[in-house]
Design an enzyme around this catalytic site. Sequence first.
Site, PDB file in Angstrom:
ATOM      1  N   SER A 195      44.322  64.033  60.077  1.00 20.18           N
ATOM      2  CA  SER A 195      45.160  63.433  59.048  1.00 20.18           C
ATOM      3  C   SER A 195      44.754  61.971  58.806  1.00 20.18           C
ATOM      4  CB  SER A 195      46.634  63.571  59.442  1.00 20.18           C
ATOM      5  OG  SER A 195      47.491  63.200  58.395  1.00 20.18           O
ATOM      6  N   ASP A 235      47.994  73.106  52.624  1.00 18.12           N
ATOM      7  CA  ASP A 235      48.355  71.762  53.073  1.00 18.12           C
ATOM      8  C   ASP A 235      48.880  70.979  51.873  1.00 18.12           C
ATOM      9  OD1 ASP A 235      48.437  69.104  53.940  1.00 18.12           O
ATOM     10  OD2 ASP A 235      46.707  69.352  55.243  1.00 18.12           O
ATOM     11  N   HIS A 275      49.614  71.617  56.841  1.00 20.71           N
ATOM     12  CA  HIS A 275      49.131  70.386  57.476  1.00 20.71           C
ATOM     13  C   HIS A 275      49.329  70.421  58.987  1.00 20.71           C
ATOM     14  CE1 HIS A 275      47.707  66.267  57.052  1.00 20.71           C
ATOM     15  NE2 HIS A 275      48.678  65.839  57.858  1.00 20.71           N
TER      16      HIS A 275
END
Length: 482
Positions: free
Chosen positions: A287, A391, A423
Amino acid sequence: MQIQITYAYTLTKQTIKTHVPSLRFRSPKPKLNWLPRSTLSPLSSNLIFAILKSKIGFLDMSLEVDTKPSLLSSSDKLFTHSLTDAANTHHHHQRRRRCSSSSSSADSKPRDAPTLLNRTHSISHAAAETYLVTRLTFILLRYLGVGYRWITRLIALGCYALLLMPGFLQVAYYYFFSSQVRRSVVYGDQPRNRLDLFLPANSGEPKPVVIFVTGGAWIIGYKAWGSLLGQQLAERDIIVACIDYRNFPQGTIGDMVEDASQGISFVCNHLAEYGGDPNRIYLMGQSAGAHISACALLEQAIKESEPEKGESITWSVSQLKAYFGLSGGYNLLNLVDHFNNRGLYRSIFLSIMEGEQGLQRFSPEVQIQDKSIRDAVSRLPPITLFHGTSDYSIPSDASKTFVDALQRAGAQAKLVLYEGKTHTDLFLQDPLRGGKDELFDHLVSVIHAGDKEALDKDAKAPPRRRLVPEFLLKLARKISPF
């Protein structure tokens, strides 16, 4: 010591007073008397700083905050009283410690155990600090323009964490009590310059090393978030180093990249002390951590391609066998509006990224298209990006366009998409589920490539243990705010 803050832009007094009603101006400079910074914990101080910066962070003047009760609203008085209580308790403890120190120097007799009064004061101080941090947090959220969307996401995050708590508790026990974990190894001079090492039980031959940079929206990143990955890779004889770094508002993106680079340098230069193989080092980020680590990697490659500038080189991209990016965003210009719609408002995001110019400077996808750094791009290690097609925090197109740009620039890059994964599926739910995990198996197969003995052990390894019941995982997936 008063908190002194200097800012770069100007604003009228009336506008300031609109944002902060308790602000008191005096000639020739507006000054507000606040508490001594020493009475607050680092977290409290950071929150106070963030509150001021969020609404008056564009002033060209020195400010001191005045908390005279007569100038405050009833809610602000309550806040002020909590600050005052915390300060009084702190000074009381300082006086007690000074008295205790003087007494002990004069009397060599051992002192009695802490009295009930001491324990009461300690509890009172902790309660005051907890209240203060909570109060500051909500004020910060209010000043940042937090509305219904943020509140609902905050509630969803709490429920999400609660549902996954059975797994989190098991990982936390391993993290705090396992002899295979070396926590908070210092790698630099900044407050957050720490890393955690997850070591295999077998300490025979030198082991491959994964340097992992955790995510957290550039605001809540923390090294312990990589504990689950560290534990599971350590079970496959892979050392994992989870790097911590300064978060906003303690630092901006430039500080985060600097910290990550310094952490990578430490691991590259000291891994042999922990049984690591210097010929098998891998860099990985998830991320926001994928973005930060990609920036650090490209920045280092540029430094090495420009030796005439004479910049200090403490590690080399040639030391890395590969880079893995998980659910990352690499072109901030394309993501700023998406983040704004998701609740990471543009004004906050620009503060994190050091303004509009920072969006381009810290976008690896944009940077590699500059023909003047083609030599730097050619130095990059093989890059593999992983992303889930469902995501919504960072769309999978972010990885796809970055891989396309890398390939056009001549770098070795490939994309692995996981159909229907969100995600957090790849990083949390799937590992907590146990059993077979496509992403985990892919990582291990790449890291152990060429090591027949390790591959044979992987083939015979028992399935990973389930940490959270399936119904809790499914429910958590539905309410996840990510």
